[in-house]
Design an enzyme around this catalytic site. Structure first.
Site, PDB file in Angstrom:
ATOM      1  N   ASP A 231       0.996  -1.019   0.233  1.00  0.00           N
ATOM      2  CA  ASP A 231       0.000  -0.042  -0.205  1.00  0.00           C
ATOM      3  C   ASP A 231       1.089   1.441  -0.108  1.00  0.00           C
ATOM      4  O   ASP A 231       1.684   1.714   0.973  1.00  0.00           O
ATOM      5  CB  ASP A 231      -0.815   0.246   1.551  1.00  0.00           C
ATOM      6  CG  ASP A 231      -2.091   0.956   1.263  1.00  0.00           C
ATOM      7  OD1 ASP A 231      -3.016   1.137   0.287  1.00  0.00           O
ATOM      8  OD2 ASP A 231      -1.256   2.257   1.841  1.00  0.00           O
TER       9      ASP A 231
ATOM     10  N   TYR B  76       2.379   9.800  -0.393  1.00  0.00           N
ATOM     11  CA  TYR B  76       4.126   9.990  -0.129  1.00  0.00           C
ATOM     12  C   TYR B  76       5.045  10.751  -0.990  1.00  0.00           C
ATOM     13  O   TYR B  76       5.269   9.871  -1.242  1.00  0.00           O
ATOM     14  CB  TYR B  76       3.870   8.277  -0.288  1.00  0.00           C
ATOM     15  CG  TYR B  76       3.024   7.813   1.226  1.00  0.00           C
ATOM     16  CD1 TYR B  76       1.934   8.332   1.202  1.00  0.00           C
ATOM     17  CD2 TYR B  76       2.517   6.524   1.038  1.00  0.00           C
ATOM     18  CE1 TYR B  76       0.573   8.198   2.873  1.00  0.00           C
ATOM     19  CE2 TYR B  76       1.351   5.811   1.762  1.00  0.00           C
ATOM     20  CZ  TYR B  76       0.558   7.113   2.573  1.00  0.00           C
ATOM     21  OH  TYR B  76      -0.588   6.407   3.134  1.00  0.00           O
TER      22      TYR B  76
ATOM     23  N   SER C 248     -10.648   6.311   2.251  1.00  0.00           N
ATOM     24  CA  SER C 248      -9.346   5.725   3.262  1.00  0.00           C
ATOM     25  C   SER C 248      -9.851   7.691   4.409  1.00  0.00           C
ATOM     26  O   SER C 248      -9.962   8.569   4.051  1.00  0.00           O
ATOM     27  CB  SER C 248      -8.292   6.559   3.089  1.00  0.00           C
ATOM     28  OG  SER C 248      -7.321   6.898   4.071  1.00  0.00           O
TER      29      SER C 248
ATOM     30  N   TRP D 262      -4.535   1.332   8.846  1.00  0.00           N
ATOM     31  CA  TRP D 262      -3.405   1.753   9.945  1.00  0.00           C
ATOM     32  C   TRP D 262      -2.181   2.119  10.835  1.00  0.00           C
ATOM     33  O   TRP D 262      -3.715   2.437  11.867  1.00  0.00           O
ATOM     34  CB  TRP D 262      -2.989   3.509   8.290  1.00  0.00           C
ATOM     35  CG  TRP D 262      -3.266   4.390   8.776  1.00  0.00           C
ATOM     36  CD1 TRP D 262      -4.710   4.090   7.889  1.00  0.00           C
ATOM     37  CD2 TRP D 262      -3.542   5.468   8.880  1.00  0.00           C
ATOM     38  NE1 TRP D 262      -5.311   5.900   8.405  1.00  0.00           N
ATOM     39  CE2 TRP D 262      -4.479   6.609   9.059  1.00  0.00           C
ATOM     40  CE3 TRP D 262      -2.270   5.675   9.762  1.00  0.00           C
ATOM     41  CZ2 TRP D 262      -4.571   7.359   9.627  1.00  0.00           C
ATOM     42  CZ3 TRP D 262      -2.420   7.304  10.611  1.00  0.00           C
ATOM     43  CH2 TRP D 262      -2.889   8.487  10.670  1.00  0.00           C
TER      44      TRP D 262
ATOM     45  N   PRO E  58      -1.988   0.239  13.146  1.00  0.00           N
ATOM     46  CA  PRO E  58      -1.738  -0.646  14.017  1.00  0.00           C
ATOM     47  C   PRO E  58      -0.543  -0.525  15.607  1.00  0.00           C
ATOM     48  O   PRO E  58      -1.427  -1.017  16.773  1.00  0.00           O
ATOM     49  CB  PRO E  58      -1.353  -1.610  13.885  1.00  0.00           C
ATOM     50  CG  PRO E  58      -0.632  -1.424  12.621  1.00  0.00           C
ATOM     51  CD  PRO E  58      -0.785  -0.568  12.013  1.00  0.00           C
TER      52      PRO E  58
ATOM     53  N   GLU F 188       9.257  -9.394  12.033  1.00  0.00           N
ATOM     54  CA  GLU F 188       9.055  -9.197  14.010  1.00  0.00           C
ATOM     55  C   GLU F 188       6.927  -9.086  13.440  1.00  0.00           C
ATOM     56  O   GLU F 188       6.904  -9.698  14.187  1.00  0.00           O
ATOM     57  CB  GLU F 188       9.257  -8.136  14.001  1.00  0.00           C
ATOM     58  CG  GLU F 188       9.164  -8.505  15.668  1.00  0.00           C
ATOM     59  CD  GLU F 188       8.887  -7.465  16.865  1.00  0.00           C
ATOM     60  OE1 GLU F 188       8.685  -6.840  17.638  1.00  0.00           O
ATOM     61  OE2 GLU F 188      10.743  -6.520  16.632  1.00  0.00           O
TER      62      GLU F 188
END
Length: 336
Positions: free
Chosen positions: A49, A54, A152, A205, A207, A294
């Site tokens: 995404d 950006y 969004s 987004w 989290p 991770e």
């Protein structure tokens, strides 16, 4: 990796989705960004995404270059349109027909692909008739430049109106991309029930709450050097509201809960948002390949009910729950 259907569509996406806000083209060098994308692919992430805004288009360019040579049909590439890009001319923003049709072509050039799997309205545009916006999105889909459309940070009311128009136009509005975390739950009262009814899935987004839920920010201590809280290009502003001693103290109480489950605090945070049945994917970014390795371990984790209750008790009233914030986040004037 766990894969989930995006809303009621037939498209499956990776439950951990790689996002490159605040990283590609700005916070990290391009070669490191490419290493992060390669790490995501190596760990089973197929969904990526980004957005045209950006790093003023550079994030799309870096992502496209990093994915070059991959089998396109095996990937799901998402981008967004709304915010100013380029020279910031009078039509270089918003959700007008002009900006959407020009925006998709520019995004495809930067990404180096013929189509995106999901094209999203990055905010609601109060200055453009919703009918104009949805007709333009429908034309993008009919031209084969996007397969599905999404939104969004739209309110439940805005989503319902857009869904009705999408149905009448014969295109699939399948997703909502809101902020969602243990500390920020404003979509739960209205947006989630509406999306469940209409068949939209959430691609959430932040989290990990901009890194706060990793536990690395300690009450009474300065932020670690090089962390998002010290980033002057946008990261520090995004995280500032979480950096108070009360919230940080409560977050530290999550450490033993994560430990009992054999998870890091970051993994617990990602697994927590994926516990919501309406969430199709959690967006995670990375400034190092090891962070990708991770985060993917949160896929498929089920948090027991007693642990969910312990999380609520630990965070208490530090959780933001005001559903009205969704609508109030809609820009009320043209960005300049």
């Amino acid at each position: 990796m766990e894969f989930r259907y995006l809303g009621r569509s037939g498209m499956q996406i990776s439950a951990i989705t790689y996002g490159n806000w605040l990283t590609h083209g700005s916070q990290v060098e391009n070669d490191v960004a490419t290493q992060c994308v390669r790490a995501a692919l190596d760990h089973g992430i197929t969904t990526f995404d980004t957005a045209d805004v950006y790093a003023n288009g550079k994030a799309e360019e870096v992502l496209g270059a990093a994915l070059k040579g991959e089998r396109r049909e095996s990937l799901e590439i998402f981008t967004k349109v709304y915010w100013p890009v380029g020279p910031r001319g009078k039509n270089d923003q918003g959700l007008s027909r002009k900006h959407i049709l020009e925006g998709i072509d520019a995004s495809l050039r930067r990404l180096g692909t013929d189509y995106v799997d999901l094209y999203q309205a990055h905010r609601y545009d109060v200055y453009t008739p919703l009918e104009e916006t949805m007709q333009a999105f429908a034309d993008v889909v009919r031209a084969g430049k996007a397969l599905y459309i999404g939104v969004s940070e739209w309110s439940a009311e805005q989503i319902r109106a857009a869904h009705g128009l999408a149905v009448s136009l014969g295109v699939s509005l399948v997703s909502s991309q809101p902020q969602y975390s243990m500390l920020h739950r404003i979509i739960e009262p209205e947006v989630v029930p509406t999306c469940e009814e209409l068949g939209l899935g959430q691609i959430v987004w932040s989290p990990i709450a901009q890194g706060v839920l990793t536990g690395k920010y300690k009450p009474g201590e300065a932020p670690p050097p090089g962390s998002r809280a010290t980033d002057g290009s946008g990261g520090a502003q995004a995280i500032a509201r979480f950096l108070n001693d009360e919230t940080l103290t409560r977050v530290q109480a999550l450490a033993p809960i994560a430990g009992d489950l054999g998870l890091t605090m970051a993994q617990l945070a990602v697994a927590w948002v994926l516990q919501n049945a309406n969430v199709a994917a959690a967006l995670v970014g990375a400034s190092r390949p090891e962070q990708v390795a991770e985060n993917v371990k949160a896929a498929g984790v089920r948090i027991p009910e007693d642990a969910m209750e312990a999380i609520d008790a630990a965070l208490g009233d530090s959780v933001e729950r005001d559903a009205g914030l969704v609508a109030r986040s809609t820009p009320r004037r043209r960005p300049v």
